[in-house]
Design a protein around this motif. Sequence first.
Motif, PDB file in Angstrom:
ATOM      1  N   ALA A 294       0.837  -1.194   0.000  1.00  0.00           N
ATOM      2  CA  ALA A 294       0.000   0.000   0.000  1.00  0.00           C
ATOM      3  C   ALA A 294       0.876   1.250   0.000  1.00  0.00           C
ATOM      4  O   ALA A 294       2.088   1.202   0.263  1.00  0.00           O
ATOM      5  CB  ALA A 294      -0.913  -0.004   1.222  1.00  0.00           C
TER       6      ALA A 294
ATOM      7  N   HIS B 176       0.645   0.939  -6.101  1.00  0.00           N
ATOM      8  CA  HIS B 176       0.267   0.702  -4.707  1.00  0.00           C
ATOM      9  C   HIS B 176      -1.136   0.109  -4.689  1.00  0.00           C
ATOM     10  O   HIS B 176      -2.087   0.728  -5.188  1.00  0.00           O
ATOM     11  CB  HIS B 176       0.299   1.996  -3.900  1.00  0.00           C
ATOM     12  CG  HIS B 176       1.671   2.553  -3.691  1.00  0.00           C
ATOM     13  ND1 HIS B 176       2.650   1.859  -2.992  1.00  0.00           N
ATOM     14  CD2 HIS B 176       2.241   3.720  -4.099  1.00  0.00           C
ATOM     15  CE1 HIS B 176       3.757   2.590  -2.969  1.00  0.00           C
ATOM     16  NE2 HIS B 176       3.540   3.706  -3.631  1.00  0.00           N
TER      17      HIS B 176
ATOM     18  N   THR C 256      -5.059   0.529  -1.685  1.00  0.00           N
ATOM     19  CA  THR C 256      -4.922   1.950  -1.368  1.00  0.00           C
ATOM     20  C   THR C 256      -6.085   2.675  -2.028  1.00  0.00           C
ATOM     21  O   THR C 256      -6.006   3.087  -3.191  1.00  0.00           O
ATOM     22  CB  THR C 256      -3.582   2.504  -1.881  1.00  0.00           C
ATOM     23  OG1 THR C 256      -2.498   1.758  -1.292  1.00  0.00           O
ATOM     24  CG2 THR C 256      -3.428   3.976  -1.520  1.00  0.00           C
TER      25      THR C 256
ATOM     26  N   THR D 267      -5.867   9.557  -0.069  1.00  0.00           N
ATOM     27  CA  THR D 267      -6.169   8.222   0.440  1.00  0.00           C
ATOM     28  C   THR D 267      -6.030   8.236   1.948  1.00  0.00           C
ATOM     29  O   THR D 267      -5.468   9.175   2.524  1.00  0.00           O
ATOM     30  CB  THR D 267      -5.214   7.159  -0.148  1.00  0.00           C
ATOM     31  OG1 THR D 267      -4.006   7.147   0.616  1.00  0.00           O
ATOM     32  CG2 THR D 267      -4.871   7.425  -1.605  1.00  0.00           C
TER      33      THR D 267
ATOM     34  N   HIS E 196      -4.073   6.361   3.436  1.00  0.00           N
ATOM     35  CA  HIS E 196      -2.665   6.066   3.685  1.00  0.00           C
ATOM     36  C   HIS E 196      -1.766   7.279   3.485  1.00  0.00           C
ATOM     37  O   HIS E 196      -0.588   7.239   3.834  1.00  0.00           O
ATOM     38  CB  HIS E 196      -2.197   4.946   2.752  1.00  0.00           C
ATOM     39  CG  HIS E 196      -2.943   3.663   2.921  1.00  0.00           C
ATOM     40  ND1 HIS E 196      -2.594   2.708   3.851  1.00  0.00           N
ATOM     41  CD2 HIS E 196      -4.036   3.184   2.271  1.00  0.00           C
ATOM     42  CE1 HIS E 196      -3.436   1.685   3.765  1.00  0.00           C
ATOM     43  NE2 HIS E 196      -4.318   1.952   2.825  1.00  0.00           N
TER      44      HIS E 196
END
Length: 470
Positions: A35, A221, A224, A236, A238
């Motif tokens: 991710a 990634h 994600t 996102t 993340h």
Amino acid sequence: MGRALSLRRPGRDRPYDRLSLWHDTAGDDWTPRAALPGDTDADVAIVGAGYTGLWTAHYLAEADPTLRIVVLEAEVAGYGASGRNGGWCSALFPASLDKLAAASGREAALAQHAAMRATVDEVARVARAEGIDADLAHGGTITVARTGAQWRRARAEVEHARSWGRGEDDLRLLDRREATAVLDATGTRGATYTPDCMAIHPAKLVRGLARAVERRGVTIHERTRVTAIEPGLARTKHGTVRAGTVVRATEGYTPSLAGERRTLAPVYSLVIATAPLPADVWDRIGLARRETFTDHRHLIVYGQRTADDRLVFGGRGAPYHLGSRVRPGFDHDEKVFASLYDAMTTLFPVLAGTRVTHAWGGALGIPRDWCASVGLDRATGLAWAGGYVGDGVSTTNLAGRTLRDLVLGRDTELTRLPWVGHRSRAWEREPLRWLGINIGLRAMTLADAEESLTRQPSLAARAVGPLIGG
């Protein structure tokens, strides 16, 4: 049939190989890539690791290896329609020549059609160059006519093609003997045939593309999920990717993005696949060159013979879900699977009692005017492609090459095609969207029944056609 065997549905651990026949037989372990580790800078951020996103990454990285390209995927590359479709790589474009010409002129419409035809060969070229074995078979498409009304539509389609200067090398009419020599479906009166289609294994193609772009330095990634796209940003949970260009390549999943709920309507197409069939059965059905096939009914069905001799058969008919919802549970509808089995065995009675090993579905993206589009807003750096209405396997490749030229600031034949910069109006608000789409789907089902009874072209289809892109 007895009944279609639905695959065990993906659980919380997301066993991606259970999503479809193609996922199951891709020869891939589907282990997710890492991710997004946190905030990242890039030159180009691409949201979605399906065909659109990966073709775009491929052509950009090939054209300028110095570009920092990041692809963000909510699940894994090929999770969505790119890994679940019917396996047609065709020259079909969702908007008709007449519609394109009304907006951009006759020559522009013909240029779009020529670009789509060339794209089929381009997909094969890249697959060979990148060492992607996607079970390609360039057999064309046969569309059979099984009623008087369908036969009239088949003849009219060819006459219309001739009025556009399209010759027999593009589309031709087959009589009953010629048609049944290719595909021996019950009640066949004739057919249309185009050479511009390849049968493919879609998951092998999309997974091979993912590996190919990584070899060119692109970062993917997975797991994600992008929640919002803004000028210069893809957000996102993340972290945020900051990039001069952000490409939306999310197709049927577009409504999940902030502010995009009415951009595309996710409509489900469902598919079944038989166990491998013996040679004597294929001798009776045909498809010796692995031609893809459909017929001239109103509610779309489609099929192909796979490299391992299964019959894959899909179609529309699943309902649109209120609020443009996309859920894993919508991938399985036993009533639709049963209807597909009935339609398949009606076309090919020799398959009665044949075991279905895989049954699946997925969402495709439909714009309000049924016209796919690609573009880049230079003021914001936001780019997009989509709205393929189920004709995306090849159209995504054309989109990827076009986005390459747009992002790099090139003025080319591709950037002058009529779908470039096209803006479809937003879908109606709910519940009007839900009512309109589902009434249209039901009307197409009734139209086929009407034609069976009256032996005349459907009045219902004529009335609803303009509302659903006809």
